[in-house]
Design a protein around this motif. Structure first.
Motif, PDB file in Angstrom:
ATOM      1  N   ILE A  25       0.836  -1.203   0.000  1.00 53.70           N
ATOM      2  CA  ILE A  25       0.000   0.000   0.000  1.00 53.70           C
ATOM      3  C   ILE A  25       0.872   1.255   0.000  1.00 53.70           C
ATOM      4  O   ILE A  25       0.607   2.217  -0.735  1.00 53.70           O
ATOM      5  CB  ILE A  25      -0.957   0.009   1.216  1.00 53.70           C
ATOM      6  N   GLU A  26       1.912   1.234   0.795  1.00 57.72           N
ATOM      7  CA  GLU A  26       2.819   2.385   0.857  1.00 57.72           C
ATOM      8  C   GLU A  26       3.490   2.629  -0.501  1.00 57.72           C
ATOM      9  O   GLU A  26       3.634   3.771  -0.944  1.00 57.72           O
ATOM     10  CB  GLU A  26       3.887   2.176   1.937  1.00 57.72           C
ATOM     11  N   LYS A  27       3.905   1.561  -1.168  1.00 55.88           N
ATOM     12  CA  LYS A  27       4.575   1.690  -2.457  1.00 55.88           C
ATOM     13  C   LYS A  27       3.615   2.222  -3.522  1.00 55.88           C
ATOM     14  O   LYS A  27       3.988   3.076  -4.334  1.00 55.88           O
ATOM     15  CB  LYS A  27       5.141   0.332  -2.890  1.00 55.88           C
ATOM     16  N   ALA A  28       2.383   1.726  -3.517  1.00 54.23           N
ATOM     17  CA  ALA A  28       1.387   2.233  -4.470  1.00 54.23           C
ATOM     18  C   ALA A  28       1.164   3.730  -4.251  1.00 54.23           C
ATOM     19  O   ALA A  28       1.078   4.517  -5.205  1.00 54.23           O
ATOM     20  CB  ALA A  28       0.077   1.466  -4.312  1.00 54.23           C
ATOM     21  N   GLU A  30       3.289   5.840  -2.881  1.00 51.11           N
ATOM     22  CA  GLU A  30       4.520   6.517  -3.288  1.00 51.11           C
ATOM     23  C   GLU A  30       4.567   6.732  -4.799  1.00 51.11           C
ATOM     24  O   GLU A  30       5.059   7.754  -5.285  1.00 51.11           O
ATOM     25  CB  GLU A  30       5.721   5.673  -2.836  1.00 51.11           C
ATOM     26  N   LEU A  31       4.053   5.750  -5.546  1.00 52.57           N
ATOM     27  CA  LEU A  31       4.054   5.840  -7.013  1.00 52.57           C
ATOM     28  C   LEU A  31       2.911   6.690  -7.551  1.00 52.57           C
ATOM     29  O   LEU A  31       2.772   6.853  -8.766  1.00 52.57           O
ATOM     30  CB  LEU A  31       3.972   4.433  -7.611  1.00 52.57           C
ATOM     31  N   GLY A  32       2.079   7.222  -6.661  1.00 50.96           N
ATOM     32  CA  GLY A  32       0.980   8.070  -7.078  1.00 50.96           C
ATOM     33  C   GLY A  32      -0.191   7.308  -7.659  1.00 50.96           C
ATOM     34  O   GLY A  32      -1.001   7.863  -8.406  1.00 50.96           O
ATOM     35  N   GLN A  33      -0.288   6.025  -7.315  1.00 52.19           N
ATOM     36  CA  GLN A  33      -1.380   5.199  -7.824  1.00 52.19           C
ATOM     37  C   GLN A  33      -2.505   5.175  -6.795  1.00 52.19           C
ATOM     38  O   GLN A  33      -2.266   4.917  -5.618  1.00 52.19           O
ATOM     39  CB  GLN A  33      -0.857   3.807  -8.157  1.00 52.19           C
ATOM     40  N   SER A  34      -3.717   5.414  -7.250  1.00 53.04           N
ATOM     41  CA  SER A  34      -4.829   5.595  -6.322  1.00 53.04           C
ATOM     42  C   SER A  34      -5.615   4.313  -6.049  1.00 53.04           C
ATOM     43  O   SER A  34      -6.565   4.314  -5.266  1.00 53.04           O
ATOM     44  CB  SER A  34      -5.790   6.662  -6.867  1.00 53.04           C
ATOM     45  N   ALA A  35      -5.237   3.206  -6.706  1.00 51.32           N
ATOM     46  CA  ALA A  35      -5.895   1.913  -6.478  1.00 51.32           C
ATOM     47  C   ALA A  35      -4.880   0.811  -6.732  1.00 51.32           C
ATOM     48  O   ALA A  35      -3.888   1.005  -7.440  1.00 51.32           O
ATOM     49  CB  ALA A  35      -7.102   1.745  -7.398  1.00 51.32           C
ATOM     50  N   VAL A  36      -5.143  -0.366  -6.141  1.00 51.49           N
ATOM     51  CA  VAL A  36      -4.277  -1.527  -6.375  1.00 51.49           C
ATOM     52  C   VAL A  36      -5.076  -2.779  -6.039  1.00 51.49           C
ATOM     53  O   VAL A  36      -5.999  -2.746  -5.217  1.00 51.49           O
ATOM     54  CB  VAL A  36      -2.976  -1.451  -5.530  1.00 51.49           C
ATOM     55  N   TYR A 243       8.231  -6.563 -10.340  1.00 49.76           N
ATOM     56  CA  TYR A 243       8.059  -5.645  -9.213  1.00 49.76           C
ATOM     57  C   TYR A 243       6.967  -4.614  -9.509  1.00 49.76           C
ATOM     58  O   TYR A 243       6.448  -4.526 -10.629  1.00 49.76           O
ATOM     59  CB  TYR A 243       9.381  -4.956  -8.869  1.00 49.76           C
ATOM     60  N   LEU A 244       6.585  -3.849  -8.516  1.00 51.14           N
ATOM     61  CA  LEU A 244       5.516  -2.859  -8.641  1.00 51.14           C
ATOM     62  C   LEU A 244       6.054  -1.638  -9.393  1.00 51.14           C
ATOM     63  O   LEU A 244       6.642  -0.745  -8.793  1.00 51.14           O
ATOM     64  CB  LEU A 244       4.985  -2.465  -7.258  1.00 51.14           C
ATOM     65  N   LYS A 245       5.833  -1.620 -10.676  1.00 48.80           N
ATOM     66  CA  LYS A 245       6.411  -0.588 -11.540  1.00 48.80           C
ATOM     67  C   LYS A 245       5.547   0.671 -11.559  1.00 48.80           C
ATOM     68  O   LYS A 245       4.349   0.631 -11.283  1.00 48.80           O
ATOM     69  CB  LYS A 245       6.571  -1.130 -12.963  1.00 48.80           C
TER      70      LYS A 245
END
Length: 273
Positions: A25-28, A30-36, A243-245
């Motif tokens: 969740i933190e990485k998403a 950080e990447l500016g992604q609003s959903a995962v 990885y979470l790109k």
């Protein structure tokens, strides 16, 4: 939202996924992604922790699972035939989808367990409501048919899958981890989409958060398979691309198919559980 990761394995993909839920969740974020999404292999153990963590951080949680599909009936258990299972990604659009996914995953254990918890096409047809399906990684049935040179069979399967799910709820999954076989599969998927109108979606089959975490995930695989890290003849991921790109990294993989990335956001908007 403009790009969303819809194929993600957390720590609950036991000894395979290396994404801790809080870190994911933190990485998403950080990447500016609003959903995962969360799509663990065959299980849903992590979905409540994932949901709570995502909501707490203002990230939209998309609940799913990468299920195992039996090649015949889920009750068939003949070695060498029924051990060749396929992958399929399922995502919940609503409460109906969540109930159906829970039923599918539970039935996979109670009725279809053979090496892995397995569903079959019969179960899928009767419990497809409220779900979005993605054709999965190289281990999906359509990618496997394309790899084997069986294009017409792959096309027939794709049309069958589209017919099982609700309108605009089946997608052909483009991936590129710098693996040679994926180039063959992606060519086939692009052709399939053009000929059938089945939409494309871009995913990365995330198993760890950053490229530097690839080693940690490799260690997990060694524990799972009873091998040592320095053994050469063992199961391992071919590259360090799982990885979470970032959105830019993902879109750069298929610059000629921007709609595949756009469709991740479209699917995320459909999923409101």
């Amino acid at each position: 939202m403009s790009f969303v990761h819809l194929h993600v394995h957390s720590e609950y993909s036991l000894l395979d996924g290396a994404c801790r839920i809080e870190g994911l969740i933190e990485k998403a974020k950080e990447l500016g992604q609003s959903a995962v999404a969360i799509t663990d292999h065959g299980v849903m153990y992590g979905v409540i922790d994932f949901y709570k963590a995502a909501k707490k951080r203002g990230i939209k949680p998309i609940i799913g699972c990468e299920v195992y599909v039996a090649p015949r009936r889920r009750q068939d258990m003949e070695y060498g035939i029924d051990s060749n299972i396929y992958h399929l990604v399922l995502l919940c659009k609503n409460e109906t989808g969540y109930r159906n996914l829970c039923y599918l995953v539970s039935s996979a254990f109670t009725e279809g367990f053979y090496m892995k918890p397995r569903i079959d096409m019969e179960l899928l047809r009767s419990h497809s409501g409220g779900l979005v399906a993605l054709s999965a990684c190289l281990a999906g049935e359509i990618p496997q048919l394309l790899l084997n040179g069986s294009y017409e069979q792959a096309k027939s399967k794709a049309l069958e899958m589209r017919g099982i799910f609700e309108e605009d709820s089946f997608y052909l999954e483009l991936q590129d981890h710098k693996i040679a076989e994926q180039r063959t599969v992606n060519e086939g998927l692009l052709r399939l989409s053009k000929e059938t109108g089945i939409p494309l979606v871009l995913t990365n089959d995330v198993h760890y958060l950053t490229k530097s975490d690839a080693y940690n995930q490799d260690v997990l695989l060694c524990i799972q398979t009873g091998k040592a890290v320095d053994e050469t003849d063992r199961m391992r991921f071919e590259t360090e691309e799982f990885y979470l790109k970032s959105e830019d990294e993902m879109r750069a993989l298929f610059p000629d198919s921007p709609e595949a990335a756009d469709n991740t956001a479209k699917i995320a908007e459909m999923c409101n559980l």
